[in-house]
Scaffold this active site. Structure first.
Site, PDB file in Angstrom:
ATOM      1  N   HIS A 269      -8.538   1.417  -0.344  1.00  0.00           N
ATOM      2  CA  HIS A 269      -8.479   0.362  -1.357  1.00  0.00           C
ATOM      3  C   HIS A 269      -9.861  -0.196  -1.700  1.00  0.00           C
ATOM      4  O   HIS A 269     -10.038  -1.398  -1.880  1.00  0.00           O
ATOM      5  CB  HIS A 269      -7.533  -0.763  -0.928  1.00  0.00           C
ATOM      6  CG  HIS A 269      -6.135  -0.296  -0.697  1.00  0.00           C
ATOM      7  ND1 HIS A 269      -5.371   0.275  -1.692  1.00  0.00           N
ATOM      8  CD2 HIS A 269      -5.360  -0.283   0.417  1.00  0.00           C
ATOM      9  CE1 HIS A 269      -4.195   0.607  -1.204  1.00  0.00           C
ATOM     10  NE2 HIS A 269      -4.162   0.288   0.069  1.00  0.00           N
TER      11      HIS A 269
ATOM     12  N   SER B 286       0.842  -1.202   0.000  1.00  0.00           N
ATOM     13  CA  SER B 286       0.000   0.000   0.000  1.00  0.00           C
ATOM     14  C   SER B 286       0.871   1.244   0.000  1.00  0.00           C
ATOM     15  O   SER B 286       1.691   1.442  -0.906  1.00  0.00           O
ATOM     16  CB  SER B 286      -0.954  -0.028   1.197  1.00  0.00           C
ATOM     17  OG  SER B 286      -1.860   1.056   1.149  1.00  0.00           O
TER      18      SER B 286
END
Length: 298
Positions: free
Chosen positions: A184, A75
């Site tokens: 996300h 991430s």
């Protein structure tokens, strides 16, 4: 965070000082003294982790540690990897991740979104549970961390419904995550739209070391493709298991976690048990891994 390294390595304070100049406040003081609720604000957490991770890289390289064959970040950690690979300037990355964190926080009011870790359920079964639970809201598989370890993200009610269905389908454990931003997933698309001109204006260079991107599990040399991957990362899942599988298929036999804590190493082991893992989070661990790699030879 980084206190042990800072005692013997000026690289730590140097990185935090540069970040402070960019941000306009003393980031090291915030990391060292808090308050914790301020450090936990996403727009502060991300620059702090960036500075810490890149400082670990500085110490590793300055201590004689070898350059890796491949890099990846989970991430937000993709920004740290790109800085270490020479694709992004550190100062510009600080600006980008601070904005990224702020825009993510602003995209969804606190309490509207949620995330939960689902353990012990196959991906397809969990995806079906999310589809069934959505009921007009958003809930998606966000972090595909390892076999049987997946994080879901979306509206709080939909995440709760999907968690209940996942339990009924045989999930061993559901762990609600203490986060204020459901990242996300599709709820981050407004944040991505606001971030687009920032990443579009950023100076991105071809990495000196290939970096595997979360969204497509590919390496990119074209700066524009890197920008697109970072932008898509807002609302698309972190395909970490596939990333580690790509490490393995590329011949990687050892992985070092570059930053404070030991979160990614255990995930690597769960994905590919034959990959040896280590951490650079403390001086002792850094020394151990330097000795280990030197003994192993090139």
């Amino acid at each position: 965070m980084m206190a042990a390294h800072a005692n013997g390595h000026p690289q730590v304070k140097s990185r935090f000082d540069v970040a402070a100049q960019v941000l306009g406040f003393d980031l090291w003081a915030l990391v060292a003294d808090g308050p914790l609720e301020e450090l936990n604000r996403t727009q502060n957490t991300q620059p702090a982790l960036l500075a810490a991770s890149v400082a670990c890289w500085d110490i590793w390289r300055d201590s004689g540690g070898s350059a890796p064959t491949l890099m990846a970040g989970h991430s937000f950690g993709e920004y740290s990897a790109l800085v270490c690979a020479g694709s992004l300037a550190f100062e510009e990355a600080v600006e980008l991740v601070a904005a990224r964190g702020r825009l993510m926080q602003e995209a969804v009011p606190v309490g509207v979104g949620a995330m939960a870790a689902v353990l012990g359920l196959a991906l397809e079964s969990l995806r079906e549970a999310c589809m069934e639970a959505a009921a007009g809201e958003v809930v998606e598989c966000a972090n595909l961390n390892a076999p049987g370890q997946i994080v879901i993200s979306g509206h709080a009610g939909a995440v709760a419904r999907a968690s209940a269905l996942a339990s009924q389908r045989g999930a061993k454990k559901i762990i609600p995550l203490a986060v204020s931003t459901p990242i996300h997933c599709a709820l981050m698309q407004p944040a991505a739209q606001r971030f687009e001109p920032l990443i579009g204006a950023a100076e991105v260079r071809t990495p000196n070391i290939p970096v595997i991107h979360n969204v497509d599990v590919e390496t990119h040399s074209d700066p524009e493709m890197i920008r697109r991957a970072l932008l898509a990362q807002f609302s698309r899942p972190v395909r970490w298991q596939e990333t580690i599988e790509k490490f393995s298929s590329s011949g990687i036999t050892r992985a070092l976690e570059c930053g404070p804590g030991k979160i990614l190493g255990p995930l690597v082991r769960r994905c590919i048990p034959t990959i040896g893992v280590g951490s650079l989070g403390t001086p002792e661990e850094l020394t151990t891994n330097l000795l280990s790699l030197n003994e192993a030879g090139p």
